[in-house]
Design a protein around this motif. Structure first.
Motif, PDB file in Angstrom:
ATOM      1  N   ALA A 199       0.808  -1.223   0.000  1.00  0.00           N
ATOM      2  CA  ALA A 199       0.000   0.000   0.000  1.00  0.00           C
ATOM      3  C   ALA A 199       0.838   1.269   0.000  1.00  0.00           C
ATOM      4  N   ASN A 200       2.158   1.159   0.200  1.00  0.00           N
ATOM      5  CA  ASN A 200       3.001   2.356   0.099  1.00  0.00           C
ATOM      6  C   ASN A 200       3.024   2.918  -1.313  1.00  0.00           C
ATOM      7  N   CYS A 201       2.677   2.096  -2.272  1.00  0.00           N
ATOM      8  CA  CYS A 201       2.534   2.564  -3.666  1.00  0.00           C
ATOM      9  C   CYS A 201       1.512   1.664  -4.344  1.00  0.00           C
ATOM     10  N   VAL A 202       0.247   1.978  -4.146  1.00  0.00           N
ATOM     11  CA  VAL A 202      -0.848   1.117  -4.598  1.00  0.00           C
ATOM     12  C   VAL A 202      -0.842   0.945  -6.106  1.00  0.00           C
ATOM     13  N   GLU A 203      -0.502   2.008  -6.846  1.00  0.00           N
ATOM     14  CA  GLU A 203      -0.562   1.931  -8.308  1.00  0.00           C
ATOM     15  C   GLU A 203       0.461   0.981  -8.902  1.00  0.00           C
ATOM     16  N   ILE A 204       1.431   0.548  -8.094  1.00  0.00           N
ATOM     17  CA  ILE A 204       2.392  -0.464  -8.542  1.00  0.00           C
ATOM     18  C   ILE A 204       2.133  -1.792  -7.839  1.00  0.00           C
ATOM     19  N   GLY A 205       1.934  -1.741  -6.534  1.00  0.00           N
ATOM     20  CA  GLY A 205       1.776  -2.959  -5.754  1.00  0.00           C
ATOM     21  C   GLY A 205       0.516  -3.727  -6.077  1.00  0.00           C
ATOM     22  N   LEU A 206      -0.625  -3.027  -6.200  1.00  0.00           N
ATOM     23  CA  LEU A 206      -1.888  -3.723  -6.449  1.00  0.00           C
ATOM     24  C   LEU A 206      -1.923  -4.378  -7.831  1.00  0.00           C
ATOM     25  N   PRO A 207      -1.486  -3.703  -8.903  1.00  0.00           N
ATOM     26  CA  PRO A 207      -1.414  -4.405 -10.197  1.00  0.00           C
ATOM     27  C   PRO A 207      -0.504  -5.624 -10.153  1.00  0.00           C
ATOM     28  N   MET A 208       0.579  -5.545  -9.369  1.00  0.00           N
ATOM     29  CA  MET A 208       1.469  -6.689  -9.250  1.00  0.00           C
ATOM     30  C   MET A 208       0.751  -7.868  -8.605  1.00  0.00           C
ATOM     31  N   LEU A 209       0.014  -7.613  -7.543  1.00  0.00           N
ATOM     32  CA  LEU A 209      -0.710  -8.685  -6.858  1.00  0.00           C
ATOM     33  C   LEU A 209      -1.770  -9.299  -7.771  1.00  0.00           C
ATOM     34  N   ILE A 210      -2.538  -8.448  -8.444  1.00  0.00           N
ATOM     35  CA  ILE A 210      -3.593  -8.942  -9.334  1.00  0.00           C
ATOM     36  C   ILE A 210      -3.002  -9.726 -10.496  1.00  0.00           C
ATOM     37  N   PHE A 405       7.650  -6.195  -4.126  1.00  0.00           N
ATOM     38  CA  PHE A 405       7.941  -7.323  -3.229  1.00  0.00           C
ATOM     39  C   PHE A 405       6.815  -7.515  -2.219  1.00  0.00           C
ATOM     40  N   GLY A 406       6.186  -6.421  -1.770  1.00  0.00           N
ATOM     41  CA  GLY A 406       5.063  -6.546  -0.851  1.00  0.00           C
ATOM     42  C   GLY A 406       3.939  -7.378  -1.454  1.00  0.00           C
ATOM     43  N   ALA A 407       3.670  -7.179  -2.746  1.00  0.00           N
ATOM     44  CA  ALA A 407       2.641  -7.966  -3.429  1.00  0.00           C
ATOM     45  C   ALA A 407       3.040  -9.434  -3.514  1.00  0.00           C
ATOM     46  N   ILE A 408       4.318  -9.681  -3.794  1.00  0.00           N
ATOM     47  CA  ILE A 408       4.809 -11.057  -3.874  1.00  0.00           C
ATOM     48  C   ILE A 408       4.669 -11.751  -2.523  1.00  0.00           C
ATOM     49  N   TYR A 409       5.006 -11.033  -1.453  1.00  0.00           N
ATOM     50  CA  TYR A 409       4.956 -11.633  -0.122  1.00  0.00           C
ATOM     51  C   TYR A 409       3.525 -11.985   0.285  1.00  0.00           C
ATOM     52  N   CYS A 410       2.543 -11.246  -0.189  1.00  0.00           N
ATOM     53  CA  CYS A 410       1.148 -11.583   0.118  1.00  0.00           C
ATOM     54  C   CYS A 410       0.836 -13.015  -0.303  1.00  0.00           C
ATOM     55  N   VAL A 411       1.361 -13.413  -1.440  1.00  0.00           N
ATOM     56  CA  VAL A 411       1.118 -14.763  -1.955  1.00  0.00           C
ATOM     57  C   VAL A 411       2.012 -15.784  -1.265  1.00  0.00           C
ATOM     58  N   LEU A 412       3.311 -15.484  -1.178  1.00  0.00           N
ATOM     59  CA  LEU A 412       4.263 -16.480  -0.675  1.00  0.00           C
ATOM     60  C   LEU A 412       4.080 -16.758   0.811  1.00  0.00           C
TER      61      LEU A 412
END
Length: 542
Positions: A199-210, A405-412
């Motif tokens: 969430a520190n940069c939603v426009e990058i992190g959220l697309p990565m997670l999705i 990396f925050g998005a990746i960690y959500c999954v891993l």
């Protein structure tokens, strides 16, 4: 006239129907996961193995950069110092991973710097904040040298715990009832490195997670060839696409008029690592100078080293399951924790700012790719060591924005947590005793560390504040660790609440054979040392 005995009888109630059989199939417990493409001792082709190893390198790089980004500026370090610290952390991670996969646990686990060392390091930084130095770089090197001395002495805690066989005796007390919350919180306990960092940069992190979820789980079903590529290398593909997207936003000026915090998280040119890193520079022993030994800091660091043993224990259980191996026997924990202490000693000698523990995120990657090959992880050490020496190339990948990396960690981290739940199949899930122990251990293992973390100030002052700073650091480190709390509460309850009458409900009959080298014929297959090294090592360690 009274009723006769023949006419006075009670009809036994009919047995309830087995609704599970009428509604669908039930699943028998499975000691090994069936969907793995390659298990611990099977290997993909060399080109695939190299790409998968590079993927492991990228995943561990995120944690190393995050720790360096958190600590180096507070220590007074410059971008050049930060680049050198990242190189050192990568180099020691490569050495320790090779040591563990070859001679230690023998599981496909990456050994990297642990977040738990942030607490004693912040305490060291705070102690030097009032002292006068000629410049900030001098304050930085003085702090690093103090961390060095503390790590060198504290490393003997794990060396003694392992090679004295004390830690192995502790793990013999575990049953699946304890392992469930331990492995669960090994993943869930790191939730602050997931969506909050994204969430520190939603426009990058959220697309990565999705993109990672949709691409890796849905698009791979289009075609068989697409399935293999996306399942095994989808993480690399997603990182490349979102990293390029972040670079486009940076060049287009999307972050020119935002807060400084947003720039640091979103821009691809704010790390200054590429310009600061040297082309070729190998980390070497005592590169910052002679270590400084202070008793108060050494005792504080001992608490963190003890915690890393607990963290690594939970990670090893998850790694064994996700690589198709049997649960690690007690003698493997003796060997691995002892060598982890030796790794801490190496890190102290080379001047790392944090000690090592088994990487939870890289274990999650085993489950994401369905590849638990030991060789893949061993190849990844070549990338760690190479990029730690050739700094410019390593700095290029280290400039990946942390929200990715925050998005990746959500999954891993989620995969590791779910792996812990899978151990419930070996217990009686209808036992209220088991549900009570698992539920209380799981909840307190998340709730207690959250209290300690949220009540810790920026300079490392935790809830425990006595006159002894070293005592504060020990307790604050222990109670900030979810796996450590899970071991304490889970083992205490499991051993004292009807332990003997519930021996079958606890899954002890299934668990006990794995605790001895000869208890299961597969133990030697998965955990034996290479090149007949067993012949030269005392039998109690193999």
């Amino acid at each position: 006239m009274g009723e006769s005995a023949a006419t006075h009888h009670h009809t036994l109630p009919a047995a309830p129907p087995n609704l599970a059989m009428s509604r669908g199939p039930t699943w028998t417990p499975a000691e090994q996961l069936q969907q793995l493409h390659y298990c611990i001792h099977s290997n993909p082709s060399w080109p695939e193995a190299v790409l998968l190893a590079f993927q492991h390198y990228i995943v561990v790089l995120g944690t190393i950069v995050l720790i360096a980004t958190t600590l180096v500026p507070r220590m007074g370090g410059s971008p050049e110092d930060k680049a050198r610290v990242i190189q050192t952390l990568l180099f020691t991670a490569g050495l320790n991973t090779l040591l563990q996969t070859a001679l230690g646990s023998r599981l496909p686990t990456v050994m990297r710097s642990s977040f738990i060392f942030i607490i004693p390091v912040l305490s060291i930084i705070k102690d030097f904040s009032d002292q006068t130095f000629a410049n900030e770089h001098e304050r930085f090197t003085h702090t690093v040298r103090t961390i060095q001395g503390s790590l060198i002495v504290a490393s003997f805690i794990n060396i003694i715990l392992g090679f004295s066989r004390a830690w192995g005796h502790l793990t013999r007390l575990f049953s699946p009832v304890v392992i469930v919350p331990l492995v669960c919180v090994t993943g869930l306990g790191l939730f602050m490195r997931g969506f909050p960092m994204l969430a520190n940069c939603v426009e990058i992190g959220l697309p990565m997670l999705i993109l990672l979820v949709v691409g890796q789980q849905y698009l791979r079903r289009i075609h068989h060839r697409v399935d293999i590529v996306v399942e095994r290398f989808g993480l690399l593909i997603c990182i490349a696409l979102i990293w390029a997207f972040a670079a486009i936003l940076t060049v287009a000026g999307a972050y020119n008029h935002v807060r400084e915090v947003t720039k640091q998280s979103c821009r691809t040119d704010r790390s200054y690592l590429i310009s600061s890193a040297s082309w070729i520079r190998a980390p070497y022993p005592f590169q910052w100078g002679t270590p400084i030994f202070r008793a108060s800091h050494v005792f504080g660091m001992m608490g963190a080293t003890l915690v890393t043993a607990a963290e690594s224990t939970g990670t090893y259980f998850a790694a064994a399951r996700l690589s198709g191996a049997t649960p690690p026997p007690a003698y493997i924990f003796n060997r691995s924790i002892g060598l982890q202490g030796l790794g801490l000693l190496i890190e102290g000698i080379f001047g790392s700012i944090a000690g090592n523990s088994a990487s939870v995120e890289n274990v999650g990657l085993l489950g994401l790719t369905h590849i638990g090959s030991r060789r893949v992880v061993q190849i990844s050490t070549a990338f760690m060591i190479f990029f730690s020496i050739f700094g410019k190339f390593g700095a290029f990948f280290a400039s990946i924005p942390l929200p990715i990396f925050g998005a990746i960690y959500c999954v891993l981290f989620g995969i590791v947590a779910a792996t812990g739940i899978s151990f419930m199949q070996f217990t009686n899930n209808n036992s209220m005793r088991n549900l009570y122990i698992i539920g209380l251990s799981l909840f307190l293992s998340i709730s207690i560390p959250q209290y300690f973390v949220t009540n810790t100030s920026q300079d490392g002052r935790g809830p425990v504040q006595t006159a002894g700073g070293w005592f504060n650091d020990i307790l604050n480190s222990i109670f900030s660790s979810a796996p450590t709390i899970a071991i304490i509460i889970g083992t205490l309850l499991d051993q004292t609440l009807d332990a003997k009458p519930s021996i079958n409900d606890r899954g002890v009959s299934w668990w006990k054979p794995f605790q001895h080298k000869k208890g299961d014929v597969r133990n030697d297959e998965f955990y034996s040392l290479p090149l007949r090294i067993n012949e030269y090592i005392p039998t109690r360690f193999h």
